[in-house]
Design a protein around this motif. Structure first.
Motif, PDB file in Angstrom:
ATOM      1  N   HIS A  92      -6.739  -2.710  -5.059  1.00  0.00           N
ATOM      2  CA  HIS A  92      -6.188  -1.739  -3.950  1.00  0.00           C
ATOM      3  C   HIS A  92      -6.766  -0.303  -4.013  1.00  0.00           C
ATOM      4  CE1 HIS A  92      -3.173  -3.807  -1.414  1.00  0.00           C
ATOM      5  NE2 HIS A  92      -3.380  -4.457  -2.462  1.00  0.00           N
ATOM      6  N   HIS A  96      -9.031   1.086  -0.773  1.00  0.00           N
ATOM      7  CA  HIS A  96      -8.584   2.206  -0.121  1.00  0.00           C
ATOM      8  C   HIS A  96      -9.465   3.398  -0.163  1.00  0.00           C
ATOM      9  CE1 HIS A  96      -6.353   6.209   0.165  1.00  0.00           C
ATOM     10  NE2 HIS A  96      -5.626   5.490   1.025  1.00  0.00           N
ATOM     11  N   LYS A  97     -10.208   3.517  -1.341  1.00  0.00           N
ATOM     12  CA  LYS A  97     -11.169   4.729  -1.331  1.00  0.00           C
ATOM     13  C   LYS A  97     -12.319   4.513  -0.361  1.00  0.00           C
ATOM     14  CE  LYS A  97     -11.846   7.999  -3.113  1.00  0.00           C
ATOM     15  NZ  LYS A  97     -11.665   9.536  -2.637  1.00  0.00           N
ATOM     16  N   ALA A  99     -12.194   2.387   2.090  1.00  0.00           N
ATOM     17  CA  ALA A  99     -11.822   2.398   3.757  1.00  0.00           C
ATOM     18  C   ALA A  99     -11.817   3.859   4.220  1.00  0.00           C
ATOM     19  CB  ALA A  99     -10.634   1.907   3.924  1.00  0.00           C
ATOM     20  N   VAL A 100     -11.222   4.708   3.342  1.00  0.00           N
ATOM     21  CA  VAL A 100     -10.949   6.260   3.869  1.00  0.00           C
ATOM     22  C   VAL A 100     -12.314   6.924   3.888  1.00  0.00           C
ATOM     23  CG1 VAL A 100     -10.262   8.534   3.290  1.00  0.00           C
ATOM     24  CG2 VAL A 100      -8.728   6.349   2.763  1.00  0.00           C
ATOM     25  N   ILE A 118      -7.116  -6.494   2.110  1.00  0.00           N
ATOM     26  CA  ILE A 118      -6.667  -5.136   1.645  1.00  0.00           C
ATOM     27  C   ILE A 118      -7.471  -4.166   1.998  1.00  0.00           C
ATOM     28  CG2 ILE A 118      -6.675  -3.925  -0.554  1.00  0.00           C
ATOM     29  CD1 ILE A 118      -6.525  -6.369  -2.280  1.00  0.00           C
ATOM     30  N   SER A 119      -8.760  -3.857   2.409  1.00  0.00           N
ATOM     31  CA  SER A 119      -9.482  -3.025   2.827  1.00  0.00           C
ATOM     32  C   SER A 119      -9.180  -2.754   4.332  1.00  0.00           C
ATOM     33  CB  SER A 119     -10.900  -2.670   2.544  1.00  0.00           C
ATOM     34  OG  SER A 119     -11.500  -4.085   2.895  1.00  0.00           O
ATOM     35  N   TYR A 122      -6.305  -0.789   5.149  1.00  0.00           N
ATOM     36  CA  TYR A 122      -6.377   0.489   5.069  1.00  0.00           C
ATOM     37  C   TYR A 122      -7.278   1.296   5.928  1.00  0.00           C
ATOM     38  CZ  TYR A 122      -4.588   0.434   0.274  1.00  0.00           C
ATOM     39  OH  TYR A 122      -3.614   0.192  -0.745  1.00  0.00           O
ATOM     40  N   ASP A 125      -4.963   1.761   8.688  1.00  0.00           N
ATOM     41  CA  ASP A 125      -4.324   2.861   8.482  1.00  0.00           C
ATOM     42  C   ASP A 125      -4.845   4.067   8.943  1.00  0.00           C
ATOM     43  OD1 ASP A 125      -2.364   1.349   7.560  1.00  0.00           O
ATOM     44  OD2 ASP A 125      -2.483   1.360   5.505  1.00  0.00           O
ATOM     45  N   CYS A 126      -6.137   3.975   9.207  1.00  0.00           N
ATOM     46  CA  CYS A 126      -6.959   5.198   9.415  1.00  0.00           C
ATOM     47  C   CYS A 126      -6.999   5.589  10.865  1.00  0.00           C
ATOM     48  CB  CYS A 126      -8.155   5.249   8.949  1.00  0.00           C
ATOM     49  SG  CYS A 126      -8.400   5.413   7.113  1.00  0.00           S
TER      50      CYS A 126
END
Length: 271
Positions: A92, A96-97, A99-100, A118-119, A122, A125-126
């Protein structure tokens, strides 16, 4: 050239008298000295951090091409295909890193590999404009369909097949996130062999070709804490610049067959 350090000796035995001759012995010795010093530095650093690794477990052979093999999500903490651990939930922080970083400028995002989603979660979410996912496995694609149905208002698309087969028709993107696993043993040997700097290197030309100007390519490398000079050279053949960030505090279990350290390097390359 022979250099002796506290714990080991490094010796370079030239097989060709004209190899790396440059304009004279002084320049040759300077270049060789730099290469040997970097190699010794790598060994010293690996010795310093290897005590923090988990034991890890032996990776089983990929015994068949798994594009049509069942995807086993019965243990909610991991994805198995043909007995291979493809993804686990300890990833995770890394996902997250990635994806951001890929979504830094928003816009249209391409993700290569769905896995456990998972990615992909994320990325959503962006708040990106569109989200295209390439996936080769039928069972994983079914999982994607259920995940997609939970987001009826989002522009999310599936390109089913191997990335080599489908990416040519997908156009340009503002960001690309790459996270795949070899789908057969031959691909594993070719993409993760001793001469390959990172699995993602095979995707560098495609990423550069399908990014808009200023676009972002996000991936991880198993070099743990930095990038080799060979890796940097490969990146700069296709991208204008890049940055490297360490994702630390990872906790792969002792029986993980594809990872064994508490850190991984996240790379962001810019077209």
């Amino acid at each position: 050239m022979r250099r002796t350090f506290t714990d080991f000796t490094v010796e370079v035995d030239m097989k060709r008298p004209d190899f790396l001759r440059a304009k004279g012995n002084g320049q040759r010795n300077l270049l060789l000295g730099r290469a040997v010093a970097e190699f010794a530095s790598d060994l010293h650093h690996l010795e310093a951090i290897q005590q923090e690794f988990v034991d890890g477990a032996s990776r089983p052979l990929i015994r068949s091409d798994w594009s049509s093999s069942g995807a086993d999500y019965s243990d909610s903490s991991q994805l198995l295909i043909e007995g291979q651990q493809v993804m686990q939930d300890w990833e995770h922080p890394l996902m997250h890193k990635l994806a951001v970083n890929a979504c830094e400028s928003g816009g249209d995002i391409l993700e290569v590999g769905f896995g456990m989603g998972i990615s992909a979660g994320y990325v959503q979410d962006c708040g990106v404009r569109s989200h295209t996912i390439i996936e080769i496995n039928e069972g994983v694609a079914e999982r994607f369909a259920a995940w997609r149905a939970e987001r009826p208002g989002a522009d999310i698309r599936l390109a089913f097949g191997g990335w080599q087969d489908v990416i040519g028709g997908l156009g340009q993107f503002d960001g690309i996130l790459y996270d795949t696993y070899p789908t057969n043993e031959d691909e594993f040997v070719k993409t993760l062999g001793p001469k390959v700097v990172t699995l993602a290197a095979n995707f560098f030309p495609a990423a550069a070709a399908h990014l808009k100007p200023g676009g972002i390519f996000s991936y991880y490398t198993n070099e743990i804490d930095s990038l080799s000079r060979a890796h940097q050279r490969a990146l700069l053949e296709h991208f204008s610049s890049f940055k490297v960030e360490l994702v630390t505090g990872l906790q792969p279990p002792a029986d993980c067959t594809y990872w064994w350290a508490d850190r991984m390097a996240a790379v962001t390359a810019y077209k």
